[in-house]
Every structure is written in structure tokens, then in C-alpha cells.
Design a protein around this motif. Structure first.
Motif, PDB file in Angstrom:
ATOM      1  N   HIS A 159       0.824  -1.210   0.000  1.00  0.00           N
ATOM      2  CA  HIS A 159       0.000   0.000   0.000  1.00  0.00           C
ATOM      3  C   HIS A 159       0.858   1.259   0.000  1.00  0.00           C
ATOM      4  O   HIS A 159       1.769   1.394   0.820  1.00  0.00           O
ATOM      5  N   SER A 160       0.567   2.184  -0.914  1.00  0.00           N
ATOM      6  CA  SER A 160       1.200   3.503  -0.938  1.00  0.00           C
ATOM      7  C   SER A 160       2.720   3.374  -1.022  1.00  0.00           C
ATOM      8  O   SER A 160       3.233   2.831  -1.993  1.00  0.00           O
ATOM      9  N   MET A 161       3.461   3.846  -0.010  1.00  0.00           N
ATOM     10  CA  MET A 161       4.909   3.636   0.003  1.00  0.00           C
ATOM     11  C   MET A 161       5.231   2.152  -0.060  1.00  0.00           C
ATOM     12  O   MET A 161       6.218   1.741  -0.689  1.00  0.00           O
ATOM     13  N   GLY A 162       4.389   1.333   0.577  1.00  0.00           N
ATOM     14  CA  GLY A 162       4.586  -0.121   0.525  1.00  0.00           C
ATOM     15  C   GLY A 162       4.515  -0.656  -0.889  1.00  0.00           C
ATOM     16  O   GLY A 162       5.139  -1.667  -1.216  1.00  0.00           O
ATOM     17  N   GLY A 163       3.757   0.040  -1.756  1.00  0.00           N
ATOM     18  CA  GLY A 163       3.713  -0.345  -3.162  1.00  0.00           C
ATOM     19  C   GLY A 163       5.039  -0.099  -3.853  1.00  0.00           C
ATOM     20  O   GLY A 163       5.473  -0.897  -4.688  1.00  0.00           O
ATOM     21  N   MET A 164       5.696   1.006  -3.521  1.00  0.00           N
ATOM     22  CA  MET A 164       7.022   1.262  -4.101  1.00  0.00           C
ATOM     23  C   MET A 164       8.053   0.302  -3.515  1.00  0.00           C
ATOM     24  O   MET A 164       8.952  -0.167  -4.234  1.00  0.00           O
TER      25      MET A 164
END
Length: 237
Positions: A77-82
């Protein structure tokens, strides 16, 4: 053997953001769910300054995956996606879901949009205080005032060094089956950026109408969870 889903949280969040809705939803379907705290995110509401690089977070994901018996499904999710995108440069998984993810082009344009829309963020940015900015403007994350009140106090300090790492683009490709999910009412990432991410990875795109940035905490989180469930099952065929 049960498949495992690993959940990677975003900026200022922790494993807690998956525990209320998404983990019960996917456990009922028979998945083994693993949510972990990125370094420095162990204490809800902590204001203690931390200084980890984005690479430190990617290494944390590598360690979690290395301890599993088989390659998992990973949702970032979000930064976790990057973090997930960077993990896929050298790591592997069965399937990957980018949920309201920072696009491969990085977070610069999202940051500029947020600053233009909410100039009150600028002092926090100058103080390297990302948590203060999100707590002042929780509507960047949540699309419901009740959720702002409920979840903003759980958010913790974020590493400014990691945030700077999000400015850098990530242009590699991957052969891992990938789904991009975004909300039409996301306060940080635009629908066009979600579309660009899907195009970059030649991935399926799903836009949740009315969905916020924190899709897993929305009151109608099941819309998002169902989309992910269907894709996981259908991408096996």
C-alpha cells in the motif's frame, strides 16, 4: 498448502492498518496472512524520529519473504507499493498487488499537488515532519471525517530519508502477475497515475469508485477486498 499473503504498509502506518478488515477477510478465504511493521513503525502513534532508507524497508520485506516456505502473494500500500516494486528487482513472489501505490515515476508530483492544495503542509515539510502534515490534513488519506478521527492518532513518525527515496523513479519491469488498484477519490495519487502504473507493468487496473487513499480502511473496504480476491483467483487461469 495454504497460500500466504504478505501485507506491506505505507508511510506513517503499521501492521495495524491491515488487521481490522483485510486480514479477517482473507483469512476467511483460507489464506495465511502476514502483516509486519517496517523498521521504526512498531509503536502506534509514536512521534520518535526515525531515519531509515527506502532500501532498509525493501530489505525488511526480503527478510519476511525469505522466512516463508513458498513464494507469497504480496500486497503493498502507498509507500509499501514502491517497496514492493523495488523488491521485485531482485526478489520474487507469486503475485503482486499495488494498492494506492506510489507510481514508478515516484512521489514528486503527488507531493507538489498536496503542497499546492494544502499550503499549510509546507512548514511540516521544512521541519521534516511528515507525520505532523498527515495529522493536520488526514483527508489526504481518508475520505470520511469519522475515519480521520479514528485512525490519524494511530499513525507514527516517518523517515524523511525514506520519503526522499520515493522521489526517485523505478523504471524496471517484472514478469510477476501484477494488479494495480486505486481509489477515484484518493487524496494523494491520481487515477491517471494509477493508469500509468498499470500501463508500465502491463498490469490489470481496477479503480474503486469513491475509494480513498487508505482503501483497506474505508467503510466499504469490501469493494476493494473483493476486487483483489477475484483477481487472485482469476489470474490462476
Amino acid at each position: 498448502m495454504k497460500e500466504t499473503i504478505v501485507f506491506v504498509h505505507g508511510m506513517c502506518h503499521g501492521a495495524w492498518c491491515w488487521e481490522e478488515h483485510f486480514i479477517p477477510f482473507f483469512e476467511k478465504l483460507g489464506y495465511t496472512c502476514v502483516a509486519f511493521n517496517l523498521p521504526g513503525h512498531e509503536v502506534q502513534g509514536s512521534t520518535r524520529r526515525i531515519s531509515y532508507s527506502l532500501g532498509d524497508y525493501v530489505e525488511a520485506l526480503h527478510r519476511v519473504v525469505a522466512n516463508l516456505e513458498a513464494p507469497p502473494i504480496i500486497i503493498g500500500h502507498s509507500m509499501g507499493g514502491m517497496i514492493l516494486q523495488k523488491f521485485l528487482k531482485t526478489g520474487s513472489c507469486r503475485k503482486a498487488i499495488l494498492l494506492a501505490s506510489v507510481p514508478p515515476s515516484g512521489v514528486l508530483f503527488a507531493s507538489l499537488r498536496a503542497l499546492f492544495r494544502y499550503p499549510g503542509l509546507i512548514p511540516y515539510l521544512l521541519q521534516f515532519n511528515l507525520l505532523g502534515g498527515f495529522k493536520k490534513y488526514p483527508q489526504l488519506m481518508f475520505n470520511d471525517p469519522d475515519l480521520c478521527v479514528r485512525y490519524a492518532p494511530l499513525m507514527c513518525a516517518e523517515s524523511f530519508l525514506a520519503y526522499l527515496g520515493l522521489m526517485l523513479p523505478s523504471h524496471h519491469r517484472t514478469t510477476v502477475p501484477l494488479l494495480v488498484v486505486g481509489g477515484s477519490a484518493d487524496g494523494l495519487i491520481t487515477v491517471q497515475e494509477f493508469a500509468d502504473t498499470a500501463k508500465h507493468y502491463k498490469a490489470q487496473l481496477e479503480i474503486i469508485e469513491g475509494g480513498s487513499h487508505d482503501l483497506m480502511l474505508d467503510k466499504d473496504f469490501e469493494k476493494t477486498a473483493e476486487v483483489i480476491k477475484r483477481w487472485i483467483l482469476n489470474s490462476d487461469h
